[in-house]
Design a protein around this motif. Structure first.
Motif, PDB file in Angstrom:
ATOM      1  N   ALA A 161      -0.743 -24.717  26.460  1.00 19.66           N
ATOM      2  CA  ALA A 161      -0.307 -24.429  25.119  1.00 19.66           C
ATOM      3  C   ALA A 161       0.481 -22.950  25.498  1.00 19.66           C
ATOM      4  O   ALA A 161       0.417 -22.063  24.384  1.00 19.66           O
ATOM      5  CB  ALA A 161      -1.489 -23.884  24.303  1.00 19.66           C
ATOM      6  N   ASN A 162       1.036 -22.895  26.737  1.00 22.33           N
ATOM      7  CA  ASN A 162       1.893 -21.633  27.059  1.00 22.33           C
ATOM      8  C   ASN A 162       0.649 -20.303  26.886  1.00 22.33           C
ATOM      9  O   ASN A 162       1.556 -19.355  26.598  1.00 22.33           O
ATOM     10  CB  ASN A 162       2.835 -21.459  26.108  1.00 22.33           C
ATOM     11  CG  ASN A 162       3.968 -22.525  26.353  1.00 22.33           C
ATOM     12  OD1 ASN A 162       4.351 -22.663  27.553  1.00 22.33           O
ATOM     13  ND2 ASN A 162       4.504 -23.126  25.405  1.00 22.33           N
ATOM     14  N   ALA A 163      -0.321 -20.294  27.038  1.00 23.76           N
ATOM     15  CA  ALA A 163      -1.245 -19.242  27.234  1.00 23.76           C
ATOM     16  C   ALA A 163      -0.951 -18.303  28.442  1.00 23.76           C
ATOM     17  O   ALA A 163      -0.253 -18.665  29.416  1.00 23.76           O
ATOM     18  CB  ALA A 163      -2.674 -19.582  27.556  1.00 23.76           C
ATOM     19  N   SER A 164      -0.854 -17.195  28.050  1.00 21.65           N
ATOM     20  CA  SER A 164      -0.413 -16.010  29.161  1.00 21.65           C
ATOM     21  C   SER A 164      -1.128 -16.187  30.480  1.00 21.65           C
ATOM     22  O   SER A 164      -2.521 -16.260  30.540  1.00 21.65           O
ATOM     23  CB  SER A 164      -0.613 -14.703  28.637  1.00 21.65           C
ATOM     24  OG  SER A 164      -0.378 -13.503  29.391  1.00 21.65           O
ATOM     25  N   GLU A 165      -0.413 -16.043  31.530  1.00 26.35           N
ATOM     26  CA  GLU A 165      -1.137 -16.090  33.036  1.00 26.35           C
ATOM     27  C   GLU A 165      -1.824 -17.367  33.175  1.00 26.35           C
ATOM     28  O   GLU A 165      -2.879 -17.519  33.773  1.00 26.35           O
ATOM     29  CB  GLU A 165      -1.932 -14.856  33.417  1.00 26.35           C
ATOM     30  CG  GLU A 165      -1.235 -13.609  33.126  1.00 26.35           C
ATOM     31  CD  GLU A 165       0.268 -13.520  33.981  1.00 26.35           C
ATOM     32  OE1 GLU A 165      -0.202 -14.041  35.083  1.00 26.35           O
ATOM     33  OE2 GLU A 165       1.167 -13.077  33.611  1.00 26.35           O
ATOM     34  N   SER A 166      -1.264 -18.566  32.658  1.00 22.91           N
ATOM     35  CA  SER A 166      -2.178 -19.904  32.640  1.00 22.91           C
ATOM     36  C   SER A 166      -1.615 -20.596  33.717  1.00 22.91           C
ATOM     37  O   SER A 166      -0.495 -20.650  33.990  1.00 22.91           O
ATOM     38  CB  SER A 166      -2.063 -20.445  31.308  1.00 22.91           C
ATOM     39  OG  SER A 166      -0.737 -21.027  30.919  1.00 22.91           O
ATOM     40  N   VAL A 167      -2.428 -21.733  34.187  1.00 28.99           N
ATOM     41  CA  VAL A 167      -1.987 -22.326  35.538  1.00 28.99           C
ATOM     42  C   VAL A 167      -2.660 -23.728  35.309  1.00 28.99           C
ATOM     43  O   VAL A 167      -3.546 -24.059  34.561  1.00 28.99           O
ATOM     44  CB  VAL A 167      -2.634 -21.870  36.619  1.00 28.99           C
ATOM     45  CG1 VAL A 167      -2.360 -22.730  37.871  1.00 28.99           C
ATOM     46  CG2 VAL A 167      -1.987 -20.659  36.956  1.00 28.99           C
TER      47      VAL A 167
END
Length: 354
Positions: free
Chosen positions: A90-96
């Motif tokens: 969901a395009n979360a910040s600093e996600s992988v």
């Protein structure tokens, strides 16, 4: 006595029937497992942490995950098979999407394959891993990097696609011997061995190539640390050469950083394999690289020349296809029509005299 034998026979037949039914159930279960592509692997259908070695198989897509890390691998000797499924963030910040890292110890021999990761800061991230591999992975449309390798020497990439990422298709740092076979960016398909290199697609090639034209395989590359190098193999097809109107055996890899220059050192074309091979021994700032060849000289158009027309006598005019031919018998400027008119005039004069 006979009655006892019959009872024993019935019991034996029942035992055999039950055994056959049991064997049939096991075969059916194995067949289902093969159909799902798990082959005895531990199945996964949602985000999770893998803490033990072994084989793991994704059995369904994961949609719109807001997790910081969806699949976290903490162990050596792991094979994670996505079975063609997608892990969508969901395009979360600093996600992988898939992260291979254990902050307590280094890892080795971890394979991620047959999976698509999209909608993350980084699609696939290896950190502190040696001898890892990615096979048939699509890490596209992520907010920063498709594939990120940090402290991950000798990683093998096979049939990896990384397009439409906002920054880099591949970003490696403190990682030597990263070997790729068929790595696809927006604008090129490459094979290479790299140390501390980043790659991405580039939308257009700068102008100004001296007496050369680039074919439609080009890539942006940059160094990310000390000793940044890449030995790159760029494939092309005959249609690309024809469209660019270049001589195939003149193809070489050229780089652009303010100005175009041919990559020095090892740099050649193999026309049997349709590849250009070059060593870029000192990757610096972001540069565009492309195979370019000498523009083919157009074949001159043949001009029509005057052709002599056969005549009864020498000296008749011959000035080309449109020239009229006169003969000495007709006299200068007389043709057949003029001769006929003269005869009619002579006949008319003779009649009047009579």
């Amino acid at each position: 006595m006979h009655h006892g034998r019959r009872v024993g026979l019935v019991v034996c037949l029942l035992v055999v029937a039950v055994g056959v039914a049991g064997v049939g159930g096991l075969a059916s279960a194995q067949s289902t497992s093969d159909t799902n592509g798990t082959n005895g692997a531990t199945t996964i259908d949602s985000c999770r942490t893998i803490a033990n070695d072994g084989e793991y198989a994704l059995t369904s897509d994961i949609e719109d995950s807001n997790r910081t890390v969806c699949v976290q691998i903490l162990s050596d000797d792991v094979v994670f098979d996505g079975n063609g499924h997608t892990i969508n963030g969901a395009n979360a910040s600093e996600s992988v999407g898939v992260k291979v890292n254990n902050s307590l110890t280094g890892l080795s021999n971890v394979t991620v394959r047959n999976v698509t990761t999209t909608g993350w800061t980084a699609g696939v991230y290896y950190q502190g891993v040696t001898n890892g591999s990615l096979e048939t992975v699509n890490a596209s449309a992520n907010a920063r990097n498709g594939v990120l390798l940090r402290d991950a020497p000798n990683t093998a990439l096979r049939n990896v696609t990384a397009v439409d990422n906002d920054r880099w298709s591949l970003y490696t740092t403190n990682s030597s011997g990263v070997a790729a076979e068929r790595f696809e960016t927006n604008t090129s398909t490459l094979s290479f061995v790299a140390t501390n290199a980043a790659l991405t697609g580039v939308e257009s090639v700068p102008g100004g190539l001296p007496n050369r034209t680039a074919i439609d395989q080009h890539v942006g590359m940059a160094g990310t640390g000390q000793n940044a190098t890449i030995r790159v193999i760029v494939g092309y097809d005959d249609a690309s050469v024809a469209d660019a109107n270049v001589t195939e055996n003149s193809l070489r890899l050229w780089g652009y950083e303010r100005n175009w220059s041919q990559v020095p050192g090892v740099n050649y074309v193999n026309t049997d394999r349709n590849v250009v091979v070059a060593n870029v021994s000192a990757l610096g700032n972001t540069s565009t690289f492309a195979p370019a060849g000498q523009t083919t000289t157009p074949t001159p158009t043949a001009t029509r020349t005057a052709t002599a027309t056969a005549t009864d006598e020498p000296g008749a005019a011959a000035t080309g296809d449109a020239a009229e031919t006169t003969t000495a018998g007709d006299g200068p400027g007389f043709g057949l029509v003029v001769a006929v008119v003269a005869l009619l005039a002579m006949a008319l004069v003779a009649r009047r005299q009579n």
